[in-house]
Motif scaffolding. Structure first.
Motif: not given
Length: 90
Positions: A50, A71, A80-81, A83-85, A87-88
């Motif tokens: 992040s 990714m 997963d968390a 990956l979502r970060m 992807a966003d």
């Protein structure tokens, strides 16, 4: 001073911030094409991922030999968390 790429395997975002303040290049690539984001993702360091994304690290780099993106590495390791970060931000 050890390179930022290798230290990311063991450290937190606060130390990364200190390294960057002192001139470390977060976009520096290894001989295999990986940068700090690749190592942070591989190690499952969500806070560091992040932080690096907030600092505008090169996101679309792919590490050799298989051209793996950050990714893909996150998905491969089941983060997963992270990956979502990623992807966003894509």
């Amino acid at each position: 001073m050890l390179g930022i790429l290798y230290m990311l395997i063991y450290i937190f975002a606060g130390v990364v911030a200190l390294l960057l303040q002192n001139g470390a290049d977060m976009n520096k690539k290894t001989c295999m094409g990986a940068n700090a984001l690749t190592y942070a993702v591989k190690g499952g360091h969500g806070k560091t991922v992040s932080f690096l994304l907030d600092k505008q690290i090169e996101f679309d780099m792919r590490a050799l030999p298989c051209e793996l993106s950050a990714m893909f590495v996150a998905a491969l390791h089941g983060y997963d968390a992270i990956l979502r970060m990623l992807a966003d931000r894509s």
